[in-house]
Design an enzyme around this catalytic site. Sequence first.
Site, mmCIF file in Angstrom:
data_model
loop_
_atom_site.group_PDB
_atom_site.id
_atom_site.type_symbol
_atom_site.label_atom_id
_atom_site.label_comp_id
_atom_site.label_asym_id
_atom_site.label_seq_id
_atom_site.Cartn_x
_atom_site.Cartn_y
_atom_site.Cartn_z
ATOM 1 N N HIS A 161 -11.180 -5.999 8.556
ATOM 2 C CA HIS A 161 -12.040 -5.885 7.381
ATOM 3 C C HIS A 161 -13.324 -5.125 7.684
ATOM 4 C CE1 HIS A 161 -9.399 -9.186 6.229
ATOM 5 N NE2 HIS A 161 -9.807 -9.087 4.995
ATOM 6 N N GLU B 217 0.814 -1.213 0.000
ATOM 7 C CA GLU B 217 0.000 0.000 0.000
ATOM 8 C C GLU B 217 0.847 1.261 0.000
ATOM 9 O OE1 GLU B 217 -0.523 -2.684 1.771
ATOM 10 O OE2 GLU B 217 -2.479 -3.353 1.037
HETATM 11 C C1 LIG Z 1 -1.550 -4.965 4.095
HETATM 12 C C2 LIG Z 1 -2.545 -5.842 3.426
HETATM 13 N N1 LIG Z 1 -2.961 -5.527 2.180
HETATM 14 C C3 LIG Z 1 -3.867 -6.294 1.556
HETATM 15 C C4 LIG Z 1 -4.383 -7.399 2.154
HETATM 16 C C5 LIG Z 1 -5.439 -8.238 1.448
HETATM 17 N N2 LIG Z 1 -4.875 -9.540 1.099
HETATM 18 C C6 LIG Z 1 -5.070 -10.608 1.869
HETATM 19 S S1 LIG Z 1 -4.248 -11.940 1.340
HETATM 20 C C7 LIG Z 1 -3.637 -11.121 0.025
HETATM 21 C C8 LIG Z 1 -2.724 -11.829 -0.910
HETATM 22 C C9 LIG Z 1 -1.576 -12.436 -0.203
HETATM 23 O O1 LIG Z 1 -0.805 -13.195 -1.071
HETATM 24 P P1 LIG Z 1 0.460 -13.987 -0.552
HETATM 25 O O2 LIG Z 1 1.319 -13.112 0.277
HETATM 26 O O3 LIG Z 1 1.081 -14.618 -1.733
HETATM 27 O O4 LIG Z 1 -0.124 -15.092 0.423
HETATM 28 P P2 LIG Z 1 -1.174 -16.255 0.108
HETATM 29 O O5 LIG Z 1 -2.521 -15.674 0.368
HETATM 30 O O6 LIG Z 1 -0.990 -16.678 -1.294
HETATM 31 O O7 LIG Z 1 -0.892 -17.326 1.082
HETATM 32 C C10 LIG Z 1 -4.093 -9.807 0.014
HETATM 33 C C11 LIG Z 1 -3.777 -8.807 -1.014
HETATM 34 C C12 LIG Z 1 -3.927 -7.690 3.459
HETATM 35 N N3 LIG Z 1 -4.386 -8.749 4.143
HETATM 36 N N4 LIG Z 1 -3.009 -6.908 4.058
#
Ligand SMILES: Cc1ncc(C[n+]2csc(CCOP(=O)(O)OP(=O)(O)O)c2C)c(N)n1
Lengths: 425, 344
Positions: free
Chosen positions: B149, B80
């Site tokens: 959320h 972000e």
């Molecule tokens: C700071 C933040 N930004 C956005 C999100 C929303 N979000 C939750 S999971 C995710 C993707 C995460 O991907 P990754 O790090 O590859 O982990 P995975 O879910 O694949 O295990 C996002 C964008 C969040 N939880 N925290």
Amino acid sequence: MAADPPVGQAPAETAPTVGPRPPDAAPGADGADGVDVGAQAAADRNPADEHMARGLRATSNSPDLIQLLSPEGVFTPHPDFPLEVTADLLKGLYRDLVLVRRFDREGNALQRQGQLSIWVPLLGQEAAQIGSGRALRPQDFAFPSYREHGVAWCRGVDPTELLGIFRGTDHSGWDPVAARFHDYTIVIGNQALNGAGYAMGQAFDGKVGSGDPDTDEATIVYFGDGGTAQGDIHEGMVFAAAFDAPVVFYCQNNQWAISEPIEKMTRVPLYKRAAGYGMPGFRVDGNDVLACLAVTRWALDECRSGNGPVMIEAFTYRMDAHTTSDDPTRYRLADETEHWKLLDPIERVRAYLAREGLADKEFFDFVQAEADQLADRFRTFAVAMPVPTHERIFANVYTDPNPQVQRQQQEFDEYLAGFDSEAGQ
Amino acid sequence: MTETQAQPAQQQTAEGAAETLQNLTLAKSLNNGLRAAMEADPKVLVMGEDVGKLGGVFRITDGLQKDFGEHRVMDTPLAESGIIGAAVGLAMRGYRPVCEIQFDGFVFPGFDQIISQVAKITYRSQGAWSMPLTVRIPYGGGIGAVEHHAESPEAFFCHIAGIKVVACSNAHDAYWMIQQAIASNDPVIFFEPKRRYWEKSKVDTANKPDTTFSTVVRRPGDQVTLIGYGATMPVALAAADAAAAEGISAEVLDLRTLSPLDLDPVLESVRHTGRAVVITEAPREGSLASEVAARISEEAFHSLAAPVQRVTGFDTPYPPSKLEEEYLPDLDKVLFAVDRALSY
Ligand SMILES: Cc1ncc(C[n+]2csc(CCOP(=O)(O)OP(=O)(O)O)c2C)c(N)n1
Ligand SMILES: [Mg+2]
């Protein structure tokens, strides 16, 4: 985490219009016995130029992938990461993998039936989690993100203790101090710095490098491929390096961050970033529980003896949706998932056990029955979970009772009592 | 003058005007508004996590990447601070970035960029730079989600001079306000009430409103003024209905702009009714409701027949979702406050 509208609210889905992603690394595609499982799938999926992000080949094809157990279940010892592979070890890991997958599937089913507001599936990542989780010693500490149900299992957190978060009855459900397994962290990347700081404390407390493996400590931090873009992950690594902190940065590269493929996050294979921080980095076949175990054990011991930090990239695949609210048909092709099915983390252990005659049908049936019992217990617990009383809203805001919070609680009690007396009239 | 604007006035429907009235969800209306802004100005960019093929986790950017291309609708790396910080640079190059933050609780890695750069660049450079960027944040509770959320962080942003903070509460406003935010040469933090995304209302896409973000009267009344914004508007309107059934006449105001406040309509209303109830989902202390209450007592003290009442969340973290109904302002809590104001 969970990103996503409550089910049923998303508009009608359309299939993605663009072609497949480039062939994935297919860890272990060249099986030791010469069977090239992934080659056909890869050949069918030659990417067009527009699908070829800069640096992608480097990201997905690595000659450095550490693998001990091929997708066909053939074991090849690794010179740098020795592992004594006994029947007991393999059977134990197999049981872990099967049980964890089973309750994970039950989590999905419970969500579909309206018993959970969301579930975050780990399908496909069982080996990455069980391998690393079983490498931990009791005195070590783990910082998960939010998908680490398999690591929780290894830390002795009962699967039912995971349910509160997903049923909305609480923000966490286990004692993180007792389990030496931190609460799930939902804000991507936060836990990397927390883990670095915890590990700094382990070092400050003299719990590193005494030479006694039963008391020397290490920390492991879990995060995803998407998370590597976040500043906190970078800063966590900088801090850990600056303070020689005994922490293993364990990245589960499951190829996707919700709808964004790994190419959006990096030009180089993630494990290569470690060099920039001055720590060793390894890419391990994340679907190979033995490789994950051997490499993580080595890395934790390095940290324990004062040679931390270390980074591990577990190369794996998110077989299911991001969460039960997500619809992956919008952004990825079923071929890709089909391809990774051939690299299943459980089948290869089963194949090895069966081929070597280390386990018989009775064993496999027994584990299956145990898994079904666990799923039953998980379900029964979930549907019976009580809604917490409103006192929970006001509890633990501060360590000491706080007058303002107490007053708001009291006012709310009185307000609620007003309805009772109205009803009584 | 107080502008009285409930939903777009259907009774005025002349020949042809009916065609411009569409019954749309707030989500679809935002999508249409973004599309209109992108069509009107090729410098408008959409950027954020999962905004491309997926169309955002709430589908607000659905179809935009397909129609405007990957260079105008960008899936960014998951960071972000990166999204907002890079948008600052793009704005310096003459673009109008619209950043999507996936959920309220995830804006904080970008908070530094908002406070230190977005809000101060125009001031620091003595007007050499303007900062025409929009940060969209789905906010608020009530959707049964996990931690981070369901938060209402608007007060943090209202405290920052140099940015405008707005919140839409219905589909019609969503359509026009997002376009006004994008057209603004000042940075706008745009709060979207996520639990209202799927509520439908009438949208007039033909008649561009001339006021931007002003406080509006949603329902006229005489005895008490209910002041809300964003997600709390349906609560306030329902409370006014319920109060009417008990013979109490409540006026309902939608702030729309949370900072800098458009206060005159608020003062005008309170001078008329003599009582005010301010509603927000956020914790009470230091909330926007506190600011509105303070301003009313400073500037309309002699008109007040009762202290300004606040209906807010508690001064606790947002609770687990099974308890959010207890936490959130609802019809009963608003009526309780109305009674308190009237019986003072
Ligand atoms: C700071 C933040 N930004 C956005 C999100 C929303 N979000 C939750 S999971 C995710 C993707 C995460 O991907 P990754 O790090 O590859 O982990 P995975 O879910 O694949 O295990 C996002 C964008 C969040 N939880 N925290
Ligand atoms: Mg991922």
